[in-house]
Scaffold this motif. Sequence first.
Motif, mmCIF file in Angstrom:
data_model
loop_
_atom_site.group_PDB
_atom_site.id
_atom_site.type_symbol
_atom_site.label_atom_id
_atom_site.label_comp_id
_atom_site.label_asym_id
_atom_site.label_seq_id
_atom_site.Cartn_x
_atom_site.Cartn_y
_atom_site.Cartn_z
ATOM 1 N N GLY A 68 0.829 -1.199 0.000
ATOM 2 C CA GLY A 68 0.000 0.000 0.000
ATOM 3 C C GLY A 68 0.868 1.257 0.000
ATOM 4 O O GLY A 68 0.587 2.224 -0.703
ATOM 5 N N ALA A 69 1.953 1.214 0.768
ATOM 6 C CA ALA A 69 2.845 2.370 0.858
ATOM 7 C C ALA A 69 3.458 2.681 -0.506
ATOM 8 O O ALA A 69 3.559 3.849 -0.898
ATOM 9 C CB ALA A 69 3.945 2.098 1.875
ATOM 10 N N GLN A 70 3.839 1.623 -1.232
ATOM 11 C CA GLN A 70 4.431 1.844 -2.564
ATOM 12 C C GLN A 70 3.425 2.518 -3.499
ATOM 13 O O GLN A 70 3.740 3.481 -4.192
ATOM 14 C CB GLN A 70 4.868 0.509 -3.183
ATOM 15 C CG GLN A 70 6.116 -0.067 -2.541
ATOM 16 C CD GLN A 70 6.292 -1.546 -2.903
ATOM 17 O OE1 GLN A 70 5.367 -2.201 -3.383
ATOM 18 N NE2 GLN A 70 7.470 -2.074 -2.661
ATOM 19 N N MET A 71 2.201 1.989 -3.505
ATOM 20 C CA MET A 71 1.183 2.570 -4.390
ATOM 21 C C MET A 71 0.860 3.994 -3.966
ATOM 22 O O MET A 71 0.647 4.880 -4.792
ATOM 23 C CB MET A 71 -0.087 1.714 -4.353
ATOM 24 C CG MET A 71 0.076 0.381 -5.052
ATOM 25 S SD MET A 71 -1.484 -0.530 -5.136
ATOM 26 C CE MET A 71 -1.625 -1.141 -3.466
ATOM 27 N N PHE A 72 0.831 4.210 -2.661
ATOM 28 C CA PHE A 72 0.510 5.530 -2.136
ATOM 29 C C PHE A 72 1.520 6.564 -2.627
ATOM 30 O O PHE A 72 1.154 7.653 -3.076
ATOM 31 C CB PHE A 72 0.499 5.490 -0.603
ATOM 32 C CG PHE A 72 -0.019 6.751 0.021
ATOM 33 C CD1 PHE A 72 -1.373 6.918 0.262
ATOM 34 C CD2 PHE A 72 0.844 7.784 0.362
ATOM 35 C CE1 PHE A 72 -1.862 8.088 0.826
ATOM 36 C CE2 PHE A 72 0.360 8.959 0.926
ATOM 37 C CZ PHE A 72 -0.991 9.105 1.161
ATOM 38 N N LEU A 73 2.789 6.176 -2.557
ATOM 39 C CA LEU A 73 3.843 7.085 -2.989
ATOM 40 C C LEU A 73 3.648 7.470 -4.455
ATOM 41 O O LEU A 73 3.791 8.629 -4.833
ATOM 42 C CB LEU A 73 5.199 6.383 -2.809
ATOM 43 C CG LEU A 73 6.358 7.275 -2.422
ATOM 44 C CD1 LEU A 73 6.029 8.072 -1.177
ATOM 45 C CD2 LEU A 73 7.602 6.415 -2.168
ATOM 46 N N GLY A 74 3.289 6.501 -5.271
ATOM 47 C CA GLY A 74 3.130 6.751 -6.698
ATOM 48 C C GLY A 74 1.853 7.505 -7.040
ATOM 49 O O GLY A 74 1.846 8.335 -7.942
ATOM 50 N N GLN A 75 0.771 7.233 -6.322
ATOM 51 C CA GLN A 75 -0.528 7.718 -6.799
ATOM 52 C C GLN A 75 -1.200 8.737 -5.896
ATOM 53 O O GLN A 75 -2.130 9.407 -6.330
ATOM 54 C CB GLN A 75 -1.492 6.537 -6.966
ATOM 55 C CG GLN A 75 -0.934 5.483 -7.896
ATOM 56 C CD GLN A 75 -1.931 4.367 -8.122
ATOM 57 O OE1 GLN A 75 -3.123 4.596 -8.118
ATOM 58 N NE2 GLN A 75 -1.440 3.161 -8.319
ATOM 59 N N CYS A 76 -0.791 8.825 -4.682
ATOM 60 C CA CYS A 76 -1.545 9.651 -3.735
ATOM 61 C C CYS A 76 -0.709 10.763 -3.096
ATOM 62 O O CYS A 76 -1.237 11.785 -2.674
ATOM 63 C CB CYS A 76 -2.113 8.787 -2.619
ATOM 64 S SG CYS A 76 -2.683 7.165 -3.147
ATOM 65 N N SER A 77 0.625 10.528 -3.020
ATOM 66 C CA SER A 77 1.436 11.424 -2.198
ATOM 67 C C SER A 77 1.511 12.839 -2.758
ATOM 68 O O SER A 77 1.700 13.783 -2.009
ATOM 69 C CB SER A 77 2.844 10.857 -2.031
ATOM 70 O OG SER A 77 3.489 10.781 -3.276
ATOM 71 N N ARG A 78 1.328 12.988 -4.070
ATOM 72 C CA ARG A 78 1.443 14.359 -4.592
ATOM 73 C C ARG A 78 0.349 15.254 -4.012
ATOM 74 O O ARG A 78 0.512 16.460 -3.927
ATOM 75 C CB ARG A 78 1.421 14.367 -6.123
ATOM 76 C CG ARG A 78 0.100 14.042 -6.737
ATOM 77 C CD ARG A 78 0.241 13.864 -8.255
ATOM 78 N NE ARG A 78 -0.876 13.163 -8.805
ATOM 79 C CZ ARG A 78 -1.928 13.761 -9.353
ATOM 80 N NH1 ARG A 78 -1.973 15.076 -9.422
ATOM 81 N NH2 ARG A 78 -2.929 13.047 -9.818
ATOM 82 N N CYS A 79 -0.764 14.678 -3.631
ATOM 83 C CA CYS A 79 -1.813 15.485 -2.993
ATOM 84 C C CYS A 79 -1.841 15.347 -1.470
ATOM 85 O O CYS A 79 -2.170 16.278 -0.755
ATOM 86 C CB CYS A 79 -3.181 15.102 -3.531
ATOM 87 S SG CYS A 79 -3.429 15.537 -5.247
#
Length: 263
Positions: free
Chosen positions: A42-53
């Motif tokens: 989940g952390a990996q996906m979060f970094l790619g898809q969610c962290s910019r916001c």
Amino acid sequence: MRLFGMLLTCALTLGAQIDSVDPEYLVPKANPYNSAADVKRGAQMFLGQCSRCHGTKGEGGLGAVLAQPRLRRAPDDESLFHVIRDGVKGTEMPPAFTLTSKEVWQLAAYVRSLGRVEAVSLPGDPRRGADLYGTKGKCGQCHIVSGQGESVGPELTEIGARRNAAYLRQALVEPEAAVPDGFLQVRVVTKDGRSITGVRLGEDTFTIQLADLTGHNYSFVKQDLKDLQKDFGKSPMPSYQTVLSAGELDDIIAYLASLRGNL
Ligand code: HEC
Ligand code: HEC
């Protein structure tokens, strides 16, 4: 009545069809993918898809702060799943249609882990910290704890449950490193030459409202101002690096970490 019955049958068969296509269509109440490996994925996906916001640690930005124990739109696992999969209509929060249900759950597991700040033992003395908060720190001039103080900065009643010790230290030493959403510093100069620095409370095309650093509220018609500056990323909070000794900083951090409201 007959028509209603037909529609109902239709809806039921459609539901049944979707079920047969995707066995995970029925969303369970509790997250079935909650292991350490799931959180990591989940952390990996979060970094790619969610962290910019949402920021790399869920500290927020354009997106909501996720590093807190209670999420407004996602009080339980099931609603968290729906928010991540379907997005929030009318906001920047996008749906994630390309993810499988499993991936959505793994993201949900990671998002929950962001909000869980464990109580840890810290070097400082929280009672001395509480003292310093009121005396040398003058923190109550800008912050509310359990109904006491002024609301120039964010309320701190539950700060220990929302932020870890490293974040708290940074907030005190380097306030500008992490300015939470909604705290924009503005500086205005009125036509008669008064300068006021404060936090924006509200704004529309023609007016702006701010609270100065003593908690006094103002509303101005923009046209009547000689100057209006918005200091993005600036904080009206002073750095306490030189005001407090290293030991005193530890004490205040221990005090803040102990503020967990009812969480
Ligand atoms: C383009 C920016 C953007 C991206 C990308 C984005 N979000 Fe959001 N998200 C938002 C905004 C804005 C909100 C606040 C919506 C509102 O007003 O409630 C939000 C809200 C949320 C909430 C609800 C927070 C609450 O307090 O209830 C969750 C959970 C969430 N996002 C998770 C995610 C996850 C996980 C991802 C990645 C798959 C993601 N978001 C990607 C902008 C974004
Ligand atoms: C002049 C007003 C002012 C004073 C005095 C002040 N603060 Fe702040 N504080 C703010 C503002 C505004 C913010 C939000 C912007 C930022 O993060 O810098 C803030 C942010 C914070 C945060 C981060 C909150 C979050 O949710 O991220 C913490 C923690 C904090 N202050 C603690 C303290 C403590 C402890 C003291 C006293 C030692 C103190 N502040 C004194 C105005 C002030």
